[in-house]
Design an enzyme around this catalytic site. Structure first.
Site, PDB file in Angstrom:
ATOM      1  N   SER A  36       0.802  -1.231   0.000  1.00 36.91           N
ATOM      2  CA  SER A  36       0.000   0.000   0.000  1.00 36.91           C
ATOM      3  C   SER A  36       0.832   1.277   0.000  1.00 36.91           C
ATOM      4  CB  SER A  36      -0.966   0.001   1.179  1.00 36.91           C
ATOM      5  OG  SER A  36      -2.027  -0.884   0.906  1.00 36.91           O
ATOM      6  N   LYS A  77       0.391   3.593  -2.887  1.00 38.84           N
ATOM      7  CA  LYS A  77      -0.620   4.649  -2.906  1.00 38.84           C
ATOM      8  C   LYS A  77      -0.012   6.029  -2.705  1.00 38.84           C
ATOM      9  CE  LYS A  77      -4.440   1.718  -1.500  1.00 38.84           C
ATOM     10  NZ  LYS A  77      -3.838   0.502  -0.949  1.00 38.84           N
ATOM     11  N   SER A  80      -6.917   3.131   2.880  1.00 39.99           N
ATOM     12  CA  SER A  80      -6.060   2.329   2.015  1.00 39.99           C
ATOM     13  C   SER A  80      -6.903   1.579   0.979  1.00 39.99           C
ATOM     14  CB  SER A  80      -5.209   1.348   2.832  1.00 39.99           C
ATOM     15  OG  SER A  80      -4.196   0.799   2.028  1.00 39.99           O
TER      16      SER A  80
END
Length: 164
Positions: A61, A64, A121
């Site tokens: 993640s 991101k 997330s």
């Protein structure tokens, strides 16, 4: 939103993201042994500390952050607006969890996609952001990799907007 307010918004969100990243990296001795990291002074690029900096790892993640960076860049230069609504594609809605459970055809503002990506997330939100920025996920992935190279991330290869 006025220019200074927009800049303050960007700084606040990026400060939040970088704080979370610092907690993630330095949060436990286990993570220091298991993962690679590099801490650099953003002003001059000087490396302050690193561990396994040449080790290939899957950023998950943390991907991101690049998606958010490109979203803020698009907003800053007027290619997107925070209150602009985008239509969630079938592709974005079909992303695996963690997600916000957007439905295909649902209209969501860039502001809420940023929040869902950064705070929850949410993979579907990150993909929708990428599609809004570049027109398609495929082109967005190309744009992510170009941005990474410009930043000196020569061993980085993004494969999607969310990192799963």
């Amino acid at each position: 939103m006025k220019r200074n307010a927009l800049d303050n918004y960007f700084r606040s969100v990026m400060h939040f993201i970088l704080t979370i990243l610092a907690v993630f990296i330095f949060g436990s001795e286990l993570s220091a042994r298991t993962y690679a990291y590099v801490v650099a002074d953003a002003r001059d690029g000087k490396i302050i500390n690193s561990h396994n900096s040449r080790q290939i790892v899957h950023p998950a993640s943390l991907t991101k952050m690049m998606t958010l960076y490109l979203a803020f860049d698009a907003i800053r230069y007027g290619r997107l607006k925070l209150d602009q609504k985008v239509t969630i594609s079938k592709n974005a809605a079909s992303e695996p969890p963690s997600k916000f459970w957007y439905k295909p055809g649902q209209r969501v503002s860039i502001r809420y996609l940023i929040r869902a990506s950064a705070i929850r997330s949410a993979n579907d939100a990150a993909t929708a952001l990428g599609e809004a920025i570049s027109g398609s996920e495929k082109i967005f992935i190309r744009d992510m990799n170009i941005a990474a190279k410009k930043m000196g991330m020569n061993s980085t290869k993004f494969k999607n907007a969310h990192g799963l």
